[in-house]
Design an enzyme around this catalytic site. Sequence first.
Site, PDB file in Angstrom:
ATOM      1  N   SER A  39      -1.105  -0.244   2.030  1.00 33.24           N
ATOM      2  CA  SER A  39      -2.308  -0.735   1.363  1.00 33.24           C
ATOM      3  C   SER A  39      -3.315  -1.288   2.358  1.00 33.24           C
ATOM      4  O   SER A  39      -2.965  -1.740   3.453  1.00 33.24           O
ATOM      5  CB  SER A  39      -1.943  -1.825   0.352  1.00 33.24           C
ATOM      6  OG  SER A  39      -1.572  -3.015   1.025  1.00 33.24           O
ATOM      7  N   TRP A  68       6.970   3.626   0.667  1.00 33.75           N
ATOM      8  CA  TRP A  68       8.073   4.192  -0.111  1.00 33.75           C
ATOM      9  C   TRP A  68       7.727   5.500  -0.797  1.00 33.75           C
ATOM     10  O   TRP A  68       8.610   6.192  -1.282  1.00 33.75           O
ATOM     11  CB  TRP A  68       8.533   3.193  -1.179  1.00 33.75           C
ATOM     12  CG  TRP A  68       7.402   2.540  -1.930  1.00 33.75           C
ATOM     13  CD1 TRP A  68       6.869   1.313  -1.694  1.00 33.75           C
ATOM     14  CD2 TRP A  68       6.651   3.084  -3.032  1.00 33.75           C
ATOM     15  NE1 TRP A  68       5.827   1.047  -2.563  1.00 33.75           N
ATOM     16  CE2 TRP A  68       5.675   2.125  -3.400  1.00 33.75           C
ATOM     17  CE3 TRP A  68       6.712   4.284  -3.739  1.00 33.75           C
ATOM     18  CZ2 TRP A  68       4.780   2.333  -4.442  1.00 33.75           C
ATOM     19  CZ3 TRP A  68       5.804   4.491  -4.777  1.00 33.75           C
ATOM     20  CH2 TRP A  68       4.865   3.527  -5.120  1.00 33.75           C
ATOM     21  N   GLU A 116      -3.264   3.921   8.269  1.00 31.90           N
ATOM     22  CA  GLU A 116      -3.577   4.893   7.210  1.00 31.90           C
ATOM     23  C   GLU A 116      -3.398   4.145   5.903  1.00 31.90           C
ATOM     24  O   GLU A 116      -2.285   3.808   5.519  1.00 31.90           O
ATOM     25  CB  GLU A 116      -2.651   6.106   7.304  1.00 31.90           C
ATOM     26  CG  GLU A 116      -3.122   7.279   6.470  1.00 31.90           C
ATOM     27  CD  GLU A 116      -2.492   7.333   5.090  1.00 31.90           C
ATOM     28  OE1 GLU A 116      -3.172   6.902   4.127  1.00 31.90           O
ATOM     29  OE2 GLU A 116      -1.347   7.788   4.975  1.00 31.90           O
ATOM     30  N   TYR A 172      -2.331  -9.864  12.873  1.00 33.86           N
ATOM     31  CA  TYR A 172      -1.148 -10.074  13.704  1.00 33.86           C
ATOM     32  C   TYR A 172      -1.423  -9.635  15.137  1.00 33.86           C
ATOM     33  O   TYR A 172      -0.988 -10.290  16.097  1.00 33.86           O
ATOM     34  CB  TYR A 172       0.039  -9.270  13.157  1.00 33.86           C
ATOM     35  CG  TYR A 172       0.489  -9.642  11.764  1.00 33.86           C
ATOM     36  CD1 TYR A 172       0.290 -10.909  11.241  1.00 33.86           C
ATOM     37  CD2 TYR A 172       1.121  -8.690  10.950  1.00 33.86           C
ATOM     38  CE1 TYR A 172       0.702 -11.237   9.956  1.00 33.86           C
ATOM     39  CE2 TYR A 172       1.547  -8.996   9.671  1.00 33.86           C
ATOM     40  CZ  TYR A 172       1.329 -10.267   9.176  1.00 33.86           C
ATOM     41  OH  TYR A 172       1.748 -10.581   7.913  1.00 33.86           O
ATOM     42  N   GLU A 207      -7.728   1.219  -6.320  1.00 33.89           N
ATOM     43  CA  GLU A 207      -6.612   2.153  -6.245  1.00 33.89           C
ATOM     44  C   GLU A 207      -5.517   1.726  -7.218  1.00 33.89           C
ATOM     45  O   GLU A 207      -5.017   0.611  -7.167  1.00 33.89           O
ATOM     46  CB  GLU A 207      -6.049   2.196  -4.822  1.00 33.89           C
ATOM     47  CG  GLU A 207      -4.956   3.226  -4.650  1.00 33.89           C
ATOM     48  CD  GLU A 207      -4.454   3.323  -3.226  1.00 33.89           C
ATOM     49  OE1 GLU A 207      -4.167   4.440  -2.769  1.00 33.89           O
ATOM     50  OE2 GLU A 207      -4.341   2.268  -2.566  1.00 33.89           O
ATOM     51  N   CYS A 211      -1.661   8.179  -1.752  1.00 35.19           N
ATOM     52  CA  CYS A 211      -2.931   7.618  -1.309  1.00 35.19           C
ATOM     53  C   CYS A 211      -4.066   8.630  -1.428  1.00 35.19           C
ATOM     54  O   CYS A 211      -5.223   8.249  -1.593  1.00 35.19           O
ATOM     55  CB  CYS A 211      -2.815   7.105   0.123  1.00 35.19           C
ATOM     56  SG  CYS A 211      -2.098   8.299   1.263  1.00 35.19           S
ATOM     57  N   LYS A 217      10.340   0.372  10.514  1.00 39.47           N
ATOM     58  CA  LYS A 217      10.639  -0.480   9.360  1.00 39.47           C
ATOM     59  C   LYS A 217      10.205   0.231   8.092  1.00 39.47           C
ATOM     60  O   LYS A 217       9.011   0.332   7.795  1.00 39.47           O
ATOM     61  CB  LYS A 217       9.941  -1.838   9.440  1.00 39.47           C
ATOM     62  CG  LYS A 217      10.523  -2.841   8.416  1.00 39.47           C
ATOM     63  CD  LYS A 217       9.544  -3.889   7.960  1.00 39.47           C
ATOM     64  CE  LYS A 217       8.659  -3.443   6.833  1.00 39.47           C
ATOM     65  NZ  LYS A 217       9.384  -3.215   5.539  1.00 39.47           N
TER      66      LYS A 217
END
Length: 496
Positions: free
Chosen positions: A244, A166, A266, A254, A400, A301, A190
Site C-alpha cells: 500500500s 499476499w 510498487e 525508515y 483503492e 494493484c 519478508k
Amino acid sequence: MTTATHDDWLRRARTFAPPGAHLIDGADEPGGGSTFSAVSPRDGRVLAEVADAGAAEVDAAVAAARRAFDHGPWPRLAPADRGRVLIRLAGLLEEHRTELALTVSLEMGKPVTDAHDIELRAVIGTFRWYGELADKLADESPHTAPDTLALVTREPAGVVGAVVPWNFPLTLAGWKVAPALAAGCTVVLKPSENSPLSALLLGRLAMEAGLPPGVLNVVAGDGPVAGRALGLHPGVDVLAFTGSTAVGRHFLRYAADSNLKRVWLELGGKSPNIVLPDAPDLDRAAAAAAWGIFFNQGEMCTAPSRLLVHSSIAEQVTEAVVARARALRVGDPLDPATEMGAMVGEAHLDRVLGHVQAAVEDGARLRTGGARTLTGTGGVYFEPTVFDRVAPDSRLAREEVFGPVLSVLAFDSLDEAVALANATEYGLAAGLWTSDLSTAHTVSRALKAGTVWVNCYEEGDLTVPFGGMKQSGNGRDKSAHALEKYTELKTTWIEL
C-alpha cells in the site's frame, strides 16, 4: 495446465504440512518462541503455527546476509554460475509446482487452478529468465582521451530487504528476489503475515538449488514489527517493497531515520479502463473489464477498478459486465470449477464492505453483488460487485478498494475521459479500447500510468518493465531494468 480434480486437491490438503520456521543463514530458525497462526480464508482452518519475527530475528537474518555478501562466494561468482543456480531453482519450483500452488491457494484464497497455471508459471519463468540474463549484461568503456581509460562497471548493491504482499505471494517475491540474486546481492525476504508459507517453501527450495547459506533468508512476521525492523536496519542497503501507499511512506521514513538506504516502491492503484465507441469489439472489452476486476478476487494493484465508458455505449457495456459478474462462480478455491475464491481474511473483507457502504451513501447505484456470500463455509467470500452512476469525487472513484468492486463512470468527450483517468493520486496502469491508431498513441501518452494496455488488459511478459508513476511508486520490476535497483554504477578513471 493442471488436470487435478477437486477430490485430488482436497486429498492433498488433508496432508498439508508446511514449514513454520524462519530460514536464516541456510538453516531453520524457530526464533524466540513467539508464533502466529496462518489461517486459511477458505474455511477458517489453522494451516500452521509460524515463527513470528521480531527485531532479533530480523537482525540475525540481516547479519547472515551481510556476512554472505561481504565474505561469501555469491557476489564473487561468475554471473553465469549465479545464473545456473537460479535456473536450477526454476526447475525445482516446477517439480514442486503442485505443492506450491496448494500452499498459495490455502493461505490466501486464490483459486488453485489460477495458482498452478498462472502464479506458478510466472514465478518459474521469472527465476529462469533472470538466470538466463545473468551473464548477458555488459559494462561500459566510454571513449575518452587517448591517454586515459574510463570504465563504468555495475556492482551488486549489497544486502536487499524485500517486503512483499499476499495477493501474489510467489510472483511478487520472484520479481524482487530473482534480479537481486542475479546481480550478486544477498536478500532478506519478508512475506506478508497473511501468506508466509509459500515464501518459506521458496527459501528451502533455493537452498536445495545451491544458494550458499545467508544469500536468501526468509523471516515471517507482521509489518509494524518485522517490516519496520528491516526498514530501519542499518545493515540493509536496498529496500524493495510492494504494497500500500501508506506503508510505502513508512519505508521512506525508515530510510531517512536510518542509513538512507535506497527504497524502491510498487504501491497502490486505481486504474482506469477507457472504452470508446470505436472499440474494435465491445463484447471483448466488457469481458476484459470483468475479468480484470474479478480475477484474483479483485486483489490486484493493477485491477481496472474504474471503468470509464462513453455515454453512448455506457449502458450496453455495463450490462455486459454485470451479466458476467452474475455468472461468475464463487466457491471453494480447491475446486477447479471455481472462478473467484476467498478474500484473504476477515479484516480485509470488512474494509471492502466499508467501501461498498460508502458507495451506497454517496449515491452510486448498485447493479449487482455487494454482499458477503457462502457464509456457512467458515471462509471469507464476497460477491462480484458493480456500481454505476459513480461520482468522480466519491470514495469509490478515488480510493483503492483492493477487492472485486467495479465503479462505472460515463463521459462525453475524449478530453473528459483523460481528465477522469488522471484524476487520482495513483499512476500504476490504465487501459484503452479504440480502433483509431492516432487516438491510441495520443491518449496513451496523455495517461499518467506506468503501463497502458491498448485493446487488452493485464498483458505482458518479463521483457517489459512494470511499475508506477505518482503515488503508485518508483523503480521497475521485471525486464533488465529491474537490475538497476540492485546494482551500483562505479566509474574507474585510469591515466595511461
